[in-house]
Structures are given as C-alpha cells and as structure tokens.
Enzyme design. Structure first.
Site, PDB file in Angstrom:
ATOM      1  N   GLY A 107       0.789  -1.226   0.000  1.00 15.16           N
ATOM      2  CA  GLY A 107       0.000   0.000   0.000  1.00 15.16           C
ATOM      3  C   GLY A 107       0.815   1.266   0.000  1.00 15.16           C
ATOM      4  O   GLY A 107       0.257   2.365   0.103  1.00 15.16           O
TER       5      GLY A 107
ATOM      6  N   ARG B 121      -9.542   3.939 -13.187  1.00 15.62           N
ATOM      7  CA  ARG B 121      -9.372   4.507 -11.855  1.00 15.62           C
ATOM      8  C   ARG B 121     -10.123   5.827 -11.642  1.00 15.62           C
ATOM      9  O   ARG B 121     -10.724   6.032 -10.583  1.00 15.62           O
ATOM     10  CB  ARG B 121      -7.895   4.686 -11.522  1.00 15.62           C
TER      11      ARG B 121
ATOM     12  N   PRO C  63       4.778  -4.558  -1.743  1.00 13.67           N
ATOM     13  CA  PRO C  63       4.565  -3.365  -2.565  1.00 13.67           C
ATOM     14  C   PRO C  63       4.062  -3.714  -3.951  1.00 13.67           C
ATOM     15  O   PRO C  63       4.481  -4.710  -4.548  1.00 13.67           O
ATOM     16  CB  PRO C  63       5.959  -2.734  -2.634  1.00 13.67           C
ATOM     17  N   GLY C  64       3.178  -2.910  -4.471  1.00 10.79           N
ATOM     18  CA  GLY C  64       2.711  -3.061  -5.842  1.00 10.79           C
ATOM     19  C   GLY C  64       2.808  -1.724  -6.551  1.00 10.79           C
ATOM     20  O   GLY C  64       3.713  -1.466  -7.346  1.00 10.79           O
TER      21      GLY C  64
ATOM     22  N   TYR D  56      -2.448  -0.596 -11.946  1.00 12.16           N
ATOM     23  CA  TYR D  56      -3.903  -0.678 -12.055  1.00 12.16           C
ATOM     24  C   TYR D  56      -4.420   0.084 -13.274  1.00 12.16           C
ATOM     25  O   TYR D  56      -5.503   0.638 -13.261  1.00 12.16           O
ATOM     26  CB  TYR D  56      -4.566  -0.160 -10.767  1.00 12.16           C
TER      27      TYR D  56
ATOM     28  N   CYS E 164     -19.994   4.976 -23.776  1.00 13.96           N
ATOM     29  CA  CYS E 164     -21.329   5.561 -23.614  1.00 13.96           C
ATOM     30  C   CYS E 164     -21.740   5.546 -22.143  1.00 13.96           C
ATOM     31  O   CYS E 164     -22.669   4.836 -21.729  1.00 13.96           O
ATOM     32  CB  CYS E 164     -22.328   4.773 -24.468  1.00 13.96           C
ATOM     33  N   GLU E 165     -21.038   6.317 -21.332  1.00 17.36           N
ATOM     34  CA  GLU E 165     -21.288   6.468 -19.897  1.00 17.36           C
ATOM     35  C   GLU E 165     -20.863   7.863 -19.474  1.00 17.36           C
ATOM     36  O   GLU E 165     -19.797   8.340 -19.872  1.00 17.36           O
ATOM     37  CB  GLU E 165     -20.469   5.449 -19.086  1.00 17.36           C
TER      38      GLU E 165
END
Length: 406
Positions: free
Chosen positions: A230, A304, A266-267, A365, A336-337
C-alpha cells in the site's frame, strides 16, 4: 529521484512511440521499476519483498522484478499461474486469496502441494478447504485489524471485515491450524492502498502494532510478520513523495523486540510512476464550462478515475503546446457512460483534434484493470529498457472480442 512526474518523460520519445504503435498505448519503463525496487530495499534492507502482482501482472514486469530479487504476492489463481510461469520459485511466492472460488483453490492445491510456497488464510473455513485439497504447508493467518487507510474508502482494506480474521479470533485459528498439521509461520495484515500522508503512516503503524501484540501472545511459535503493502505515490503534481524511510522506521519500531522476519508487499510503489498512457484527441467541443477533449482512451482503458474518482496528471504532447493558451479542459473517453471521464477542469494548452495527450502514473492498475466493455478492444503495451523498446502486449482487434464465444 524518489518521484517521477509526468513532465519528466521525454515528449519526443512518447510522440514517436505513439506514431509507431498507435493509441491508446501504455508505455512502461523498466529502468524506473528497478530504480523503485532499489529505493524500497534500501529502506527495508532486511525485509522479504513480495511484489503485489495485481498492480501490473504483465510478464515483462514480473520478469524485471524477479530478476531484481523480488518475490511475488498473488491474490488469485491467475496471478499465481503468472508468477510461477514467470519463473518465481514456490518458496518466493505468497498466495493471498480473498474468498477464493473452488477452482482457484483446486489450482493452488495442485501447483503448491509439496512446495515451500506460503498461503495466507483470511477465514477459518479456508483451512478446511485447503486441507480437503491436500495442502497442509506453510500458512499465515490474515488479521482484520479494524483500522484502514488509503487513497479512498474503497481501498482502506484494514477497516473492511471482508479481509482477515477478527482480532479476537486470530489465536483460535492459529491453534486450529497448528493442530491440523499446517506449517504455521506468522500473521499478515494490510492497512490499505495508496498510503502517503503522516496520518496514513500512523494508521499503518497501528496495524503493525496490532500484529506485534498478537505475535507476542500467540499460542503457536511464529517467525514471520507480513505487513502488506500500500505504499503510495503522489498522483497530484503538488503532493510530496512518500517518506519511505519514516514508514520503514515506524514499521521496525512497532516490531521491536520480536524475533520475526518482516515481509512487505509493494505493488503500486514499484510500477505506478513507471507507466504512462498515451491517447489521441479525436473530438473537441466548446461548452458553457470546460472545453471537452474527446480522446480514444476512456474508462475501459483506465478505470481509476471513474471507479475511485482518482486524479491522474494530464499533459499535452503537442509540439507547440508551450505556445498555446491554457484553458480549463475536461478529458473524456468514447464509452457511452457519463462516468467516462479521465480528467475534469484541467488547465491544458488548448487542444486540437489530432493532439497527443499523456496521462501520468498509469503503470499500476491501468492496463491490469482494462476491460472490453462497450466491446472496445484493450490497448497495446510497450516496454522500455534504456534505449531499447519492445511491444510486450499487442493491441486487441475487433475479432479478438468474440474469440471465446461459442
């Protein structure tokens, strides 16, 4: 340098890559991944560093971090397969499933039986399910500490009862696992994703102190504490970088007096600022508010902003951008959002159709969460290493969308 801003990328090189490979395009810089890994191991010299594969599971990323010395933390059977296929030794792999489907545990049981891989269990009944599949190897028990932090409520994992065994039941699960013959090694907890501020650091220390107290009072001898990952990176240009040394000191202080090995996962910290997303402006529209810049990347490419209201820096790569007047601009995609917005109200040099835009901190991500919603093919990925570059994921085609349909 401890942080790489979007302005630090070469405009000329990014324009050339877009010309050669098309857009939308992810660009991942492996030199930066290695640099981030060295900085992290410098702050945690005695820790077992396990890369959180979910941040970016590309084979090229896994190879880079395995060669650098990292292990792998896997949250699904698919991530476990990717890590093992990429050459990670089983003893360097932690499988940390959350409410795992039966087929995931079937696969893990087959691949991990008789190895020194570690499985982290987040509920008592996971022990039943592992035992029924013949796995009684190394296990950690995941703790629900009741304290969480991160860049949004959706990722404050430590506060979410979905993750881990309640604190008052941890010792019972440890004893049960030991009685069944599992090789019980330690405890695990994860505060949340995107820890960056002093307050986040305090919450992280509280979680580690909870683990330390549970280890000290454990009915089973334990030799390992996994504090999750994190560790955050600054997405906004005005945000300072994470004080990694302070996080490491707080972690060590919380574990002082315990004879345990420390593991971290860790990422984002390793890959976020090693990636950018390139998109081409296909439409411009004057409104009563911001100028709208419609681009060929959207929420299916980078979800995200729509999912977390996350901020990503946006930069114009037009060759004459410095000569244009900045205007408030919202960057929107082709889905289409109404949620299909990558950035709102940014002061960007006035965009024109055909301009190239870069979106920062897209290495974590980004492509990993890309989808084919609206039947939109997923983007290509190019990896950089020094002056070398190679296509490591081809752009999907319309024909690819129906490959799996009967």
């Amino acid at each position: 340098m401890s942080v790489r801003r979007l302005a630090d990328w070469s405009d000329t090189r990014l324009r050339r890559l877009a010309d050669e490979y098309g857009t939308p395009l992810y660009v991942h810089d492996h030199d930066r991944v290695r640099e981030n890994y060295r900085r992290l191991t410098g702050a945690f010299p005695d820790a077992d560093v396990l890369y959180a594969v979910k941040a970016n599971a590309g084979r090229h990323v896994l190879d880079t971090l395995r060669e650098a010395g990292a292990g792998a933390e896997c949250a699904s059977a698919g991530e476990l397969k990717r890590a093992l296929d990429a050459g990670f030794a089983p003893e360097d792999v932690h499988y940390t499933p959350v409410n795992p489907p039966a087929r995931d545990l079937d696969y893990a049981g087959d691949r991990l039986a008789g190895t020194d891989a570690t499985v982290t269990v987040g509920s008592a009944d996971t022990l039943d399910r592992l035992e029924s599949r013949g796995f009684t190897g190394r296990v950690l028990v995941r703790v629900h500490p009741g304290v969480g932090a991160g860049h949004s409520a959706e990722v404050a994992t430590g506060a979410d009862a979905k993750f881990g065994v309640p604190r008052d039941r941890v010792h019972g699960v440890l004893a049960d696992a030991d009685d069944r013959g599992f090789d019980v090694r330690g405890l695990h907890a994860h505060t949340g994703s995107g820890l960056l501020t002093a307050s986040d650091r305090d919450d992280h220390r509280t979680v580690v102190e909870t683990l330390a107290e549970l280890v000290a009072e454990s009915p089973v001898a334990l030799d390992r504490v996994d504090v999750g990952g994190g560790f955050g990176v600054p997405y906004r240009e005005s945000e300072p970088p994470l004080d990694l040394d302070a996080v490491a000191t707080a972690t060590r202080d919380a574990l002082a007096g315990l004879d345990v090995e420390l593991a971290i996962e860790p990422g984002r910290y390793l890959v976020a600022d090693a990636g950018v997303l390139l998109a081409t402006v296909n439409t411009t529209k004057e409104t009563d508010g911001d100028l709208l810049a419609g681009v060929d990347a959207g929420m299916t490419t980078l979800i995200r902003p729509a999912l977390y209201d996350a901020y990503h820096a946006v930069r114009s790569l037009a060759p004459d951008a410095a000569d244009r007047v900045p205007v408030p601009t919202s960057v929107v995609g082709p889905v289409c959002e109404s949620a299909d917005v990558l950035a709102e109200g940014r002061d960007i040099p006035r965009v024109e159709r055909g301009d190239l835009l870069a979106v920062g901190n897209a290495g974590a991500y980004g492509v990993e969460m890309a989808s084919t919603y609206n039947s939109r093919p997923r983007p290509a990925v190019v990896a950089l290493a020094g002056d070398d570059e190679r296509l490591v994921r081809r752009r999907e085609t319309l024909a690819d969308l129906t490959t799996h349909e009967a």
